[in-house]
Scaffold this motif. Sequence first.
Motif, mmCIF file in Angstrom:
data_model
loop_
_atom_site.group_PDB
_atom_site.id
_atom_site.type_symbol
_atom_site.label_atom_id
_atom_site.label_comp_id
_atom_site.label_asym_id
_atom_site.label_seq_id
_atom_site.Cartn_x
_atom_site.Cartn_y
_atom_site.Cartn_z
ATOM 1 N N SER A 89 45.787 -37.904 3.170
ATOM 2 C CA SER A 89 44.635 -37.277 3.603
ATOM 3 C C SER A 89 43.551 -36.935 2.121
ATOM 4 O O SER A 89 42.431 -36.475 1.911
ATOM 5 C CB SER A 89 44.520 -35.784 3.540
ATOM 6 O OG SER A 89 44.648 -34.377 2.557
ATOM 7 N N LEU A 90 43.833 -37.475 0.820
ATOM 8 C CA LEU A 90 43.841 -37.408 -0.443
ATOM 9 C C LEU A 90 43.337 -39.264 -0.753
ATOM 10 O O LEU A 90 43.898 -39.785 -0.238
ATOM 11 C CB LEU A 90 44.387 -36.722 -1.552
ATOM 12 C CG LEU A 90 45.278 -35.794 -1.307
ATOM 13 C CD1 LEU A 90 46.784 -35.648 -2.707
ATOM 14 C CD2 LEU A 90 43.978 -34.949 -1.598
ATOM 15 N N THR A 91 41.913 -38.947 -1.673
ATOM 16 C CA THR A 91 40.898 -39.907 -2.163
ATOM 17 C C THR A 91 42.191 -40.319 -3.169
ATOM 18 O O THR A 91 42.281 -39.160 -4.044
ATOM 19 C CB THR A 91 39.654 -39.967 -2.275
ATOM 20 O OG1 THR A 91 39.322 -39.317 -3.175
ATOM 21 C CG2 THR A 91 39.106 -39.136 -0.385
ATOM 22 N N ASP A 92 41.581 -41.650 -3.917
ATOM 23 C CA ASP A 92 42.160 -41.674 -5.365
ATOM 24 C C ASP A 92 42.171 -40.532 -6.203
ATOM 25 O O ASP A 92 42.574 -40.832 -7.603
ATOM 26 C CB ASP A 92 41.875 -42.865 -5.656
ATOM 27 C CG ASP A 92 42.327 -43.987 -4.889
ATOM 28 O OD1 ASP A 92 43.625 -43.448 -4.156
ATOM 29 O OD2 ASP A 92 42.606 -45.665 -4.802
ATOM 30 N N GLN A 93 39.864 -40.352 -5.838
ATOM 31 C CA GLN A 93 39.874 -39.474 -6.712
ATOM 32 C C GLN A 93 40.138 -37.914 -6.671
ATOM 33 O O GLN A 93 40.620 -37.026 -8.128
ATOM 34 C CB GLN A 93 38.555 -39.285 -6.836
ATOM 35 C CG GLN A 93 37.666 -38.760 -7.888
ATOM 36 C CD GLN A 93 37.068 -38.844 -8.897
ATOM 37 O OE1 GLN A 93 37.502 -40.145 -9.861
ATOM 38 N NE2 GLN A 93 38.186 -37.604 -10.233
ATOM 39 N N ASP A 94 40.175 -37.670 -5.294
ATOM 40 C CA ASP A 94 40.869 -36.406 -5.014
ATOM 41 C C ASP A 94 42.508 -35.850 -6.401
ATOM 42 O O ASP A 94 42.582 -35.063 -6.491
ATOM 43 C CB ASP A 94 41.081 -35.924 -3.730
ATOM 44 C CG ASP A 94 40.444 -35.522 -2.387
ATOM 45 O OD1 ASP A 94 38.987 -35.875 -3.376
ATOM 46 O OD2 ASP A 94 40.164 -36.134 -1.733
ATOM 47 N N MET A 95 43.369 -37.383 -6.359
ATOM 48 C CA MET A 95 44.648 -37.609 -6.509
ATOM 49 C C MET A 95 44.665 -36.998 -8.260
ATOM 50 O O MET A 95 44.525 -37.062 -9.404
ATOM 51 C CB MET A 95 44.931 -38.683 -6.360
ATOM 52 C CG MET A 95 45.946 -38.526 -4.776
ATOM 53 S SD MET A 95 46.314 -40.206 -4.439
ATOM 54 C CE MET A 95 46.844 -40.691 -2.654
ATOM 55 N N GLU A 96 43.666 -38.305 -9.119
ATOM 56 C CA GLU A 96 42.870 -38.194 -9.628
ATOM 57 C C GLU A 96 42.410 -36.127 -10.663
ATOM 58 O O GLU A 96 43.400 -35.924 -11.897
ATOM 59 C CB GLU A 96 42.083 -38.941 -10.717
ATOM 60 C CG GLU A 96 42.785 -40.464 -10.730
ATOM 61 C CD GLU A 96 43.395 -40.936 -11.731
ATOM 62 O OE1 GLU A 96 43.922 -40.299 -12.601
ATOM 63 O OE2 GLU A 96 44.157 -41.971 -11.340
ATOM 64 N N ASP A 97 42.205 -35.414 -9.448
ATOM 65 C CA ASP A 97 41.286 -34.259 -9.939
ATOM 66 C C ASP A 97 43.073 -33.504 -10.242
ATOM 67 O O ASP A 97 42.804 -32.835 -10.616
ATOM 68 C CB ASP A 97 40.263 -34.110 -9.139
ATOM 69 C CG ASP A 97 39.160 -34.481 -9.477
ATOM 70 O OD1 ASP A 97 38.840 -36.035 -10.491
ATOM 71 O OD2 ASP A 97 38.598 -34.854 -8.286
#
Length: 106
Positions: A89-97
Amino acid sequence: MKTSLLFSLVALSVCLAPVVHAAGDPVAGKNKNSMCIGCHGIAGWRTAYPTVYSVPYLGGQHADYIVAALKEYKNGERSFATMRAIAASLTDQDMEDLAAYYSEGK
């Protein structure tokens, strides 16, 4: 004389070099961690499903490691079903954040 000038130039370049930050935003990561904090925000936490095992505390973990692990869960290289569902459910940006937030020791 040349050595001291060279040393001065190197020291100056280090001082003026841009500070490298994680690609993510730790404030955004804090706002996105509701799925993570219940297990990964408690030092020494253990879960009983599907078997009893220790859950890693993420505070202070390297951001690059967190991002890599989340991507491995998302693409199926790691096989824990709960983490795979969350990572999917996570975007790459979510993961980075999230990685930026946890790498600060939270």
